[in-house]
Design a protein around this motif. Structure first.
Motif, PDB file in Angstrom:
ATOM      1  N   THR A 416       0.861  -1.240  -0.150  1.00  0.00           N
ATOM      2  CA  THR A 416       0.131  -0.124  -0.099  1.00  0.00           C
ATOM      3  C   THR A 416       0.985   1.168  -0.071  1.00  0.00           C
ATOM      4  O   THR A 416       1.507   1.517   0.965  1.00  0.00           O
ATOM      5  CB  THR A 416      -0.881   0.104   1.256  1.00  0.00           C
ATOM      6  OG1 THR A 416      -1.816  -1.327   1.162  1.00  0.00           O
ATOM      7  CG2 THR A 416      -1.802   1.073   1.358  1.00  0.00           C
ATOM      8  N   GLY A 417       0.825   2.032  -1.404  1.00  0.00           N
ATOM      9  CA  GLY A 417       1.569   3.278  -1.224  1.00  0.00           C
ATOM     10  C   GLY A 417       3.084   2.880  -1.336  1.00  0.00           C
ATOM     11  O   GLY A 417       3.717   4.119  -1.329  1.00  0.00           O
ATOM     12  N   SER A 457      11.703   4.384  -6.371  1.00  0.00           N
ATOM     13  CA  SER A 457      10.813   4.861  -7.447  1.00  0.00           C
ATOM     14  C   SER A 457      11.103   3.946  -8.670  1.00  0.00           C
ATOM     15  O   SER A 457      12.062   3.288  -9.096  1.00  0.00           O
ATOM     16  CB  SER A 457      11.043   6.340  -7.830  1.00  0.00           C
ATOM     17  OG  SER A 457      12.283   6.559  -8.396  1.00  0.00           O
ATOM     18  N   LEU A 458      10.092   4.150  -9.664  1.00  0.00           N
ATOM     19  CA  LEU A 458      10.356   3.372 -11.044  1.00  0.00           C
ATOM     20  C   LEU A 458      11.769   3.829 -11.705  1.00  0.00           C
ATOM     21  O   LEU A 458      12.323   3.121 -12.362  1.00  0.00           O
ATOM     22  CB  LEU A 458       9.028   3.345 -11.781  1.00  0.00           C
ATOM     23  CG  LEU A 458       8.235   2.057 -11.898  1.00  0.00           C
ATOM     24  CD1 LEU A 458       7.052   2.333 -12.635  1.00  0.00           C
ATOM     25  CD2 LEU A 458       8.959   0.740 -12.261  1.00  0.00           C
ATOM     26  N   PRO A 459      12.180   5.131 -11.830  1.00  0.00           N
ATOM     27  CA  PRO A 459      13.194   5.534 -12.350  1.00  0.00           C
ATOM     28  C   PRO A 459      14.249   5.069 -11.763  1.00  0.00           C
ATOM     29  O   PRO A 459      15.284   4.731 -12.542  1.00  0.00           O
ATOM     30  CB  PRO A 459      12.997   7.228 -12.434  1.00  0.00           C
ATOM     31  CG  PRO A 459      11.439   7.468 -12.319  1.00  0.00           C
ATOM     32  CD  PRO A 459      10.741   6.383 -11.514  1.00  0.00           C
ATOM     33  N   ARG A 484      -0.288  -2.987 -10.144  1.00  0.00           N
ATOM     34  CA  ARG A 484      -1.032  -2.664 -11.807  1.00  0.00           C
ATOM     35  C   ARG A 484      -0.450  -1.411 -12.495  1.00  0.00           C
ATOM     36  O   ARG A 484      -0.071  -1.599 -13.277  1.00  0.00           O
ATOM     37  CB  ARG A 484      -2.406  -2.786 -11.707  1.00  0.00           C
ATOM     38  CG  ARG A 484      -3.073  -2.890 -13.095  1.00  0.00           C
ATOM     39  CD  ARG A 484      -4.678  -2.732 -13.113  1.00  0.00           C
ATOM     40  NE  ARG A 484      -5.072  -3.890 -12.349  1.00  0.00           N
ATOM     41  CZ  ARG A 484      -5.600  -4.238 -10.928  1.00  0.00           C
ATOM     42  NH1 ARG A 484      -5.714  -3.119 -10.366  1.00  0.00           N
ATOM     43  NH2 ARG A 484      -5.954  -5.268 -10.761  1.00  0.00           N
ATOM     44  N   ARG A 485      -0.511  -0.498 -11.667  1.00  0.00           N
ATOM     45  CA  ARG A 485       0.073   0.818 -12.115  1.00  0.00           C
ATOM     46  C   ARG A 485       1.497   0.813 -12.645  1.00  0.00           C
ATOM     47  O   ARG A 485       1.967   1.402 -13.663  1.00  0.00           O
ATOM     48  CB  ARG A 485      -0.225   1.984 -11.492  1.00  0.00           C
ATOM     49  CG  ARG A 485      -1.768   2.070 -10.888  1.00  0.00           C
ATOM     50  CD  ARG A 485      -1.847   3.861 -10.485  1.00  0.00           C
ATOM     51  NE  ARG A 485      -0.994   4.219  -9.334  1.00  0.00           N
ATOM     52  CZ  ARG A 485      -1.355   3.948  -8.117  1.00  0.00           C
ATOM     53  NH1 ARG A 485      -2.624   3.401  -7.831  1.00  0.00           N
ATOM     54  NH2 ARG A 485      -0.661   4.102  -7.033  1.00  0.00           N
ATOM     55  N   THR A 486       2.273   0.153 -11.609  1.00  0.00           N
ATOM     56  CA  THR A 486       3.711   0.004 -11.921  1.00  0.00           C
ATOM     57  C   THR A 486       3.989  -0.804 -13.119  1.00  0.00           C
ATOM     58  O   THR A 486       4.686  -0.339 -13.920  1.00  0.00           O
ATOM     59  CB  THR A 486       4.248  -0.813 -10.763  1.00  0.00           C
ATOM     60  OG1 THR A 486       4.003  -0.153  -9.398  1.00  0.00           O
ATOM     61  CG2 THR A 486       5.776  -0.982 -10.969  1.00  0.00           C
ATOM     62  N   MET A 487       3.270  -1.918 -13.225  1.00  0.00           N
ATOM     63  CA  MET A 487       3.549  -2.651 -14.454  1.00  0.00           C
ATOM     64  C   MET A 487       2.740  -2.242 -15.817  1.00  0.00           C
ATOM     65  O   MET A 487       3.362  -2.734 -16.840  1.00  0.00           O
ATOM     66  CB  MET A 487       3.256  -4.194 -13.955  1.00  0.00           C
ATOM     67  CG  MET A 487       4.021  -4.850 -13.044  1.00  0.00           C
ATOM     68  SD  MET A 487       3.369  -6.145 -12.335  1.00  0.00           S
ATOM     69  CE  MET A 487       4.339  -6.197 -11.010  1.00  0.00           C
ATOM     70  N   GLU A 488       2.189  -1.178 -15.793  1.00  0.00           N
ATOM     71  CA  GLU A 488       1.561  -0.722 -16.994  1.00  0.00           C
ATOM     72  C   GLU A 488       2.412   0.597 -17.272  1.00  0.00           C
ATOM     73  O   GLU A 488       2.219   1.102 -18.435  1.00  0.00           O
ATOM     74  CB  GLU A 488       0.112  -0.151 -16.778  1.00  0.00           C
ATOM     75  CG  GLU A 488      -1.082  -1.257 -16.610  1.00  0.00           C
ATOM     76  CD  GLU A 488      -2.269  -0.703 -16.138  1.00  0.00           C
ATOM     77  OE1 GLU A 488      -2.335   0.250 -15.954  1.00  0.00           O
ATOM     78  OE2 GLU A 488      -3.259  -1.578 -16.036  1.00  0.00           O
TER      79      GLU A 488
END
Length: 550
Positions: A416-417, A457-459, A484-488
């Motif tokens: 979560t978050g 973070s993703l970057p 889901r947001r991460t993998m999209e």
């Protein structure tokens, strides 16, 4: 006059004298007096302040103030809100030789109560009777007065009982912190806010035993806990719990438990585990706890221990009160609990001895050995660790022959978050980086030398770009949504591990476990994943990732 049946009020006769509805307006203090009567003031609406004999009290809707004869008081509004009141005057005639009335006839005595809505309804009924000129009719105002005084007496009784219980609880809490010191009755009286004379009866009424009996019980409970830990001398334990020597401790211990300390130490014991890590230790030793904190993976993996009669598996969603009830029913000989202080620990100690094993600076192996000594199964623990070390050595040799030997591997936890990258301890990090010597992503522990993980973070993750990625997703709606947001995100697809089919979803419960059973399962799953990867490399077939659980 109307006389209420015996037992509902102190033995006295009461008669309504008058009732009115004063109104305190903003900026206009209101002076009132009870005259030669006793009186009850009920707030029907608004908020204000009552001044009486130098004491200032905030009044709100539903509150009640009681006065003896000749009392004088002042009411003022707070802010711009008027204060609507009902002032009830009544006469009291004591029956000789019987109890005193509800409110003593003294002008400086006042009692404030937080009444129920029914008191306001009775006040309005008295005002309506006066308006209809029926206040003094037989069974009119005096009947309502008796009901009102009866309800007030109930309010007083409940308030007094609550104050008594609160005072007794304060004494008990003090004893639970200072049982090893000499019991100072004067100090206890101060803690309770009661006289030394009243204190013993108050405590016995609340807990069914004397202060000395309860103090001895606390000392013996702590002695049991210390006896469960290996290497403690009885003389040291006696001093620590408040007894003069080991002989007096032995005498008191046998009186309380029916066993000599040495017999208690040797006796086989049942356990309750209130921490996931303790449960991992116990099941690895083949022990079924009477109560076990366990997640779904652990319960599925050890059904022969955690799903049999006599063992109740619970999780963190259980309210504390339900845990206490279950433990009371299970009656374990000892409770394994995380190291901390507070009300929860005190409550558990009233059920059974509590063994607290420190976490700070203690790895899972040492933790496992401590639990095995506590349960009398140290040889089994050492045998388990020897078998595990053999498997780990085999795994290290295999890794040298696979493409993963010089690759980096990251452990990503999405919850979560948060996106968290682990570099030590939990989530398989101890296994990967310490036991197997695998390489973490570059700078995975940058700035986090004293911690086990850092938020990423993703970057940042794309810059680290591990060759392999273990992905543990929290089994919650918000955790899955962030995953889901991460993998999209296009940045996710750009990761080498994702493009090469080397991003592996795993069971978060299994990989978060920091105990022998979980780490063994992590090793088995990791080696299977890497073996499949090596086989695919050799076959030339295109790799595909495991599906992620959304």
């Amino acid at each position: 006059m109307y006389v209420l049946p015996a037992g509902r009020l102190p033995a006295a006769l009461y008669a309504i004298a008058d009732v009115d509805s004063p109104l305190a307006l903003p900026q206009q203090p209101l002076e009132l007096s009870s005259g030669d009567c006793s009186s009850v003031l009920i707030v029907l609406g608004g908020r204000g302040r009552l001044e009486h004999s130098g004491v200032s009290t905030i009044l709100e809707t539903g509150m009640t103030a009681e006065f003896g004869p000749d009392a004088r008081f002042q009411l003022t509004c707070t802010h711009d809100e008027e204060l609507r009141l009902c002032h009830i005057y009544y006469q009291t005639l004591l029956v000789p030789g019987r109890a005193e009335p509800v409110v003593q006839g003294h002008p400086t005595r006042m009692r404030i109560s937080t009444g129920a809505e029914s008191l306001q309804a009775l006040a309005r009924e008295l005002l309506a009777l006066k308006l209809r000129r029926q206040l003094y009719e037989p069974l009119g105002g005096t009947r309502v007065l008796y009901e009102l005084l009866h309800q007030l007496a109930d309010c007083h009784r409940r308030a007094d009982e609550a104050m008594q219980a609160d005072a007794a609880q304060r004494v008990r809490a003090y004893l639970e912190r200072h049982y090893a010191s000499r019991v100072d009755k004067h100090r206890l009286a101060v803690v309770a806010g009661r006289s030394r004379k009243a204190l013993p009866g108050l405590f016995r009424q609340a807990f069914g035993q004397s202060i000395n009996e309860y103090t001895n019980r606390l000392r013996i409970r702590r002695a049991q806990e210390l006896l469960l830990m290996p290497g403690r001398r009885l003389s040291e334990i006696a001093q620590e719990v408040g007894y003069k020597d080991e002989f007096y401790l032995s005498k008191k211990f046998k009186q309380a438990t029916g066993l000599a300390p040495s017999v208690f130490t040797r006796q086989a014991k049942s356990f309750a585990s209130l921490d996931h890590a303790y449960t991992l230790d116990l099941v690895s030793l083949g022990i079924a706890p009477k109560v076990a904190m366990a997640d779904a993976w652990l319960a599925r993996s050890y059904p022969q221990l955690l799903q049999q009669d006599g063992c109740r598996a619970i999780d963190w969603s259980w309210p504390r009160s339900a845990r206490y009830d279950l433990l009371q029913q299970a009656a374990p000989d000892a409770i394994l609990y995380a190291e901390q202080e507070g009300d929860d620990l005190d409550r558990l100690r009233r059920i059974a001895p509590v063994v607290q094993i420190p976490w700070q600076g203690v790895g899972w192996r040492e933790h496992f050995r401590i639990v095995s000594e506590l349960t009398g199964r140290l040889p089994q623990a050492e045998a388990w660790l020897a078998r595990f070390d053999e498997r780990a050595e085999e795994a290290r040799e295999q890794l040298k022959r696979w493409p993963s030997a010089k690759a980096t591997i990251g452990i990503l936890n999405i919850r979560t978050g948060l996106r968290i990258l682990y570099h030590s301890g939990y989530m398989g990090a101890d296994l990967l980086y310490h036991t197997l010597g695998m390489l973490p992503p570059d700078a995975a522990n940058h700035g986090q030398d004293d911690g086990e993980w850092r938020e990423v973070s993703l970057p940042e993750l794309t810059l680290l770009d591990p060759t392999y990625l273990i992905v543990a997703i929290e089994a919650s709606a918000s955790g899955r949504q962030l995953a889901r947001r991460t993998m999209e995100d296009p940045l996710w697809s750009a990761l080498s591990s994702v493009k090469q089919g080397r991003a592996y979803p795993v069971d978060m419960n299994k990989w978060y476990g920091y105990g022998p059973a979980a780490i063994e399962a992590q090793l088995g799953e990791l080696m299977e994943l890497l073996r499949l990867d090596a086989d695919m490399d050799g076959s030339g077939h295109k790799k595909t990732s495991r599906p992620f659980p959304f």
